[in-house]
Design a protein around this motif. Structure first.
Motif, mmCIF file in Angstrom:
data_model
loop_
_atom_site.group_PDB
_atom_site.id
_atom_site.type_symbol
_atom_site.label_atom_id
_atom_site.label_comp_id
_atom_site.label_asym_id
_atom_site.label_seq_id
_atom_site.Cartn_x
_atom_site.Cartn_y
_atom_site.Cartn_z
ATOM 1 N N LEU A 210 0.828 -1.204 0.000
ATOM 2 C CA LEU A 210 0.000 0.000 0.000
ATOM 3 C C LEU A 210 0.861 1.253 0.000
ATOM 4 C CD1 LEU A 210 -2.786 1.416 0.345
ATOM 5 C CD2 LEU A 210 -2.456 1.188 2.821
ATOM 6 N N GLY A 211 1.922 1.242 0.806
ATOM 7 C CA GLY A 211 2.810 2.399 0.837
ATOM 8 C C GLY A 211 3.473 2.654 -0.505
ATOM 9 N N VAL A 212 3.889 1.589 -1.184
ATOM 10 C CA VAL A 212 4.523 1.753 -2.501
ATOM 11 C C VAL A 212 3.531 2.329 -3.507
ATOM 12 C CG1 VAL A 212 5.562 0.497 -4.427
ATOM 13 C CG2 VAL A 212 6.219 -0.071 -2.080
ATOM 14 N N VAL A 213 2.314 1.798 -3.522
ATOM 15 C CA VAL A 213 1.298 2.292 -4.468
ATOM 16 C C VAL A 213 0.972 3.756 -4.201
ATOM 17 C CG1 VAL A 213 -1.091 2.023 -5.221
ATOM 18 C CG2 VAL A 213 0.324 0.001 -4.844
ATOM 19 N N VAL A 214 0.797 4.120 -2.929
ATOM 20 C CA VAL A 214 0.511 5.515 -2.588
ATOM 21 C C VAL A 214 1.666 6.420 -2.982
ATOM 22 C CG1 VAL A 214 0.164 7.096 -0.639
ATOM 23 C CG2 VAL A 214 -1.107 4.948 -0.742
ATOM 24 N N THR A 225 7.494 15.316 -1.846
ATOM 25 C CA THR A 225 7.941 14.262 -0.922
ATOM 26 C C THR A 225 6.989 13.067 -0.900
ATOM 27 O OG1 THR A 225 6.842 15.306 0.984
ATOM 28 C CG2 THR A 225 9.131 15.921 0.546
ATOM 29 N N PRO A 226 6.756 12.428 -2.036
ATOM 30 C CA PRO A 226 5.820 11.286 -2.039
ATOM 31 C C PRO A 226 6.306 10.116 -1.194
ATOM 32 C CG PRO A 226 7.006 11.413 -4.120
ATOM 33 C CD PRO A 226 7.350 12.662 -3.362
ATOM 34 N N LEU A 227 7.637 9.995 -1.014
ATOM 35 C CA LEU A 227 8.163 8.904 -0.184
ATOM 36 C C LEU A 227 7.655 9.019 1.253
ATOM 37 C CD1 LEU A 227 10.061 6.457 0.017
ATOM 38 C CD2 LEU A 227 11.910 8.045 0.579
ATOM 39 N N LEU A 228 7.547 10.242 1.747
ATOM 40 C CA LEU A 228 7.061 10.448 3.115
ATOM 41 C C LEU A 228 5.610 10.004 3.251
ATOM 42 C CD1 LEU A 228 7.384 11.577 5.964
ATOM 43 C CD2 LEU A 228 6.816 13.844 5.063
ATOM 44 N N TRP A 229 4.780 10.336 2.259
ATOM 45 C CA TRP A 229 3.361 9.970 2.347
ATOM 46 C C TRP A 229 3.161 8.470 2.151
ATOM 47 C CZ3 TRP A 229 3.024 14.104 4.530
ATOM 48 C CH2 TRP A 229 3.432 15.319 3.987
ATOM 49 N N CYS A 275 -7.133 3.803 -2.641
ATOM 50 C CA CYS A 275 -6.164 2.766 -2.289
ATOM 51 C C CYS A 275 -6.545 2.073 -0.982
ATOM 52 C CB CYS A 275 -4.767 3.376 -2.170
ATOM 53 S SG CYS A 275 -4.057 3.934 -3.734
ATOM 54 N N ASN A 276 -6.987 2.843 0.003
ATOM 55 C CA ASN A 276 -7.369 2.249 1.285
ATOM 56 C C ASN A 276 -8.627 1.407 1.162
ATOM 57 O OD1 ASN A 276 -5.733 3.242 3.864
ATOM 58 N ND2 ASN A 276 -5.739 4.927 2.400
ATOM 59 N N ILE A 277 -9.568 1.826 0.334
ATOM 60 C CA ILE A 277 -10.785 1.031 0.138
ATOM 61 C C ILE A 277 -10.443 -0.298 -0.519
ATOM 62 C CG2 ILE A 277 -12.950 0.922 -1.156
ATOM 63 C CD1 ILE A 277 -13.279 3.896 -0.693
ATOM 64 N N ILE A 278 -9.624 -0.266 -1.561
ATOM 65 C CA ILE A 278 -9.240 -1.504 -2.245
ATOM 66 C C ILE A 278 -8.484 -2.431 -1.293
ATOM 67 C CG2 ILE A 278 -7.821 -2.458 -4.100
ATOM 68 C CD1 ILE A 278 -8.464 0.035 -5.721
ATOM 69 N N GLU A 279 -7.585 -1.851 -0.487
ATOM 70 C CA GLU A 279 -6.806 -2.674 0.444
ATOM 71 C C GLU A 279 -7.676 -3.295 1.516
ATOM 72 O OE1 GLU A 279 -5.389 -3.445 4.278
ATOM 73 O OE2 GLU A 279 -6.117 -1.416 3.853
ATOM 74 N N SER A 280 -8.558 -2.504 2.118
ATOM 75 C CA SER A 280 -9.334 -2.986 3.262
ATOM 76 C C SER A 280 -10.517 -3.863 2.866
ATOM 77 C CB SER A 280 -9.843 -1.799 4.087
ATOM 78 O OG SER A 280 -10.678 -0.961 3.306
ATOM 79 N N GLN A 281 -11.092 -3.616 1.689
ATOM 80 C CA GLN A 281 -12.296 -4.335 1.294
ATOM 81 C C GLN A 281 -12.040 -5.500 0.344
ATOM 82 O OE1 GLN A 281 -15.178 -3.646 2.782
ATOM 83 N NE2 GLN A 281 -14.125 -2.031 3.919
ATOM 84 N N ILE A 282 -10.895 -5.487 -0.347
ATOM 85 C CA ILE A 282 -10.634 -6.526 -1.344
ATOM 86 C C ILE A 282 -9.355 -7.309 -1.029
ATOM 87 C CG2 ILE A 282 -10.213 -6.968 -3.793
ATOM 88 C CD1 ILE A 282 -11.841 -4.500 -4.458
ATOM 89 N N VAL A 283 -8.232 -6.591 -0.938
ATOM 90 C CA VAL A 283 -6.936 -7.268 -0.845
ATOM 91 C C VAL A 283 -6.798 -8.018 0.483
ATOM 92 C CG1 VAL A 283 -4.446 -6.956 -0.857
ATOM 93 C CG2 VAL A 283 -5.883 -5.600 -2.396
#
Length: 352
Positions: A210-214, A225-229, A275-283
């Motif tokens: 998830l962190g990599v995709v974000v 600074t996308p690495l921080l987020w 991204c959070n919806i896909i992670e929490s509801q599907i992945v």
């Protein structure tokens, strides 16, 4: 009955008291056990390929320490810059959202006048005493030293736990007398370790993904600074509900003050929400399975309790500890009611 209930209550209070005042000892120990459980499947897999446990454990812990060091070095600059720019970000955010604050300006002005009147009254008859606090640099140095000591203990203890192999299981089995009790204890210990370690490793991999995709998505959108987020999204995802909300809010604030167009600025937090919806509801349900899903009420209670007990670190490890407790309770008949309460879905009785 009342006596047993009272003794149980006293015991629970004493445990909480010990955990609170002994957090400098118990926190790194529990973190080390959770970290060792996370890496245990990899060590077992390497052992089946002929690699000794001490060697694979040393390589894994060293690689983890190296990744943490490099990540901390790469993120230290953006974090310090974000702290320095916080006042400017606040002013810019206020300017961008000024049109939304106009209905509240009159109420804020009235509140400010009341505060000024109260301060004037206090100044007439009350002597204010200012207690000098330690400097920011000294506090930061103390916190960094404490964090460094905790991390070192976690890595060293994890290394010994992983390298010890089946030593702890042998000690547990030796504490029982009959062969039936030995087999049952060994089966329970292996089942608990296997389920918990697989869950922790799987969730860690999912959160890292998830962190990599974000990170990649926000980089494509032009966020600074996308690495921080990405690191924030991965770390805070261990904190259900609240962690994702915190990431979304921070990304939304930075996006609003970065981009001129409000519609384009909303794309970054919208992407994080997706991204959070896909992670929490599907992945996560697909990969982890439904068996280890936890009751939302139990999760919120655990996060509130451990955050009060050990702060931010306690909030992050609340759910992994809850999973450990649930799996342990599921393997003992007397504790299955607790495991049923912690479960997201009610376990039906076989006699029904």
């Amino acid at each position: 009955m009342r006596r047993d209930f009272a003794l149980t209550g006293i015991f629970v209070i004493l445990v909480i008291y010990v955990l609170y005042f002994g957090r400098e000892f118990f926190m790194p120990v529990i973190l080390a056990f959770l970290f060792a459980l996370t890496l245990t499947p990899i060590v077992r897999f390497a052992g089946k390929r002929g690699i000794p446990a001490p060697l694979s454990a040393t390589l894994l812990v060293a690689a983890s320490a190296l990744v943490l060091t490099i990540g901390g070095y790469l993120l230290s600059g953006p974090i310090m810059q974000l702290v320095d720019d916080a006042p400017q970000i606040g002013r810019e955010l206020t300017e961008r959202m000024r049109e939304l604050r106009s209905p509240l300006d009159r109420l804020l002005a009235i509140s400010r006048q009341i505060d000024e009147a109260a301060d004037t009254t206090n100044d007439q008859g009350v002597l204010k005493v200012a207690v000098q606090q330690p400097g920011i640099l000294s506090q930061a140095a103390g916190n960094m030293l404490s964090a460094g000591t905790t991390i070192a203990i976690v890595f060293v203890l994890s290394l010994f736990l992983l390298a010890s192999g089946t030593l702890f299981y042998e000690k547990i089995v030796q504490s029982f007398t009959t062969m039936t009790e030995k087999k049952r204890a060994l089966r329970v210990v292996y089942d608990v370790e296997r389920e918990v370690s697989r869950y922790l490793l799987t969730v860690a991999i999912i959160n890292g993904g998830l962190g990599v995709v974000v990170c990649v998505g926000l980089w494509a959108l032009g966020m600074p600074t996308p690495l921080l987020w990405g690191a924030m999204a991965a770390l805070l995802n261990f904190l259900p509900y609240v962690g994702a909300l915190m990431t979304i809010l921070v990304v939304a604030v930075i996006s609003i003050v970065t981009f001129d167009s409000l519609s384009y600025a909303l794309m970054a937090p919208s992407f994080v929400i997706l991204c959070n919806i896909i992670e929490s509801q599907i992945v996560t349900p697909l990969v982890v399975g439904r068996r280890l899903e936890l009751n939302a009420v139990a999760i919120l209670i655990a996060v509130a309790f451990w955050s009060w007990l050990w702060g931010f670190v306690g909030a992050l490890i609340a759910v992994p500890l809850l999973v450990v407790i649930k799996v342990f309770c599921d393997h003992f008949e007397g504790l299955q009611q607790i495991g049923n309460f912690l479960s997201a879905q009610q376990v039906l009785n076989q006699d029904d």
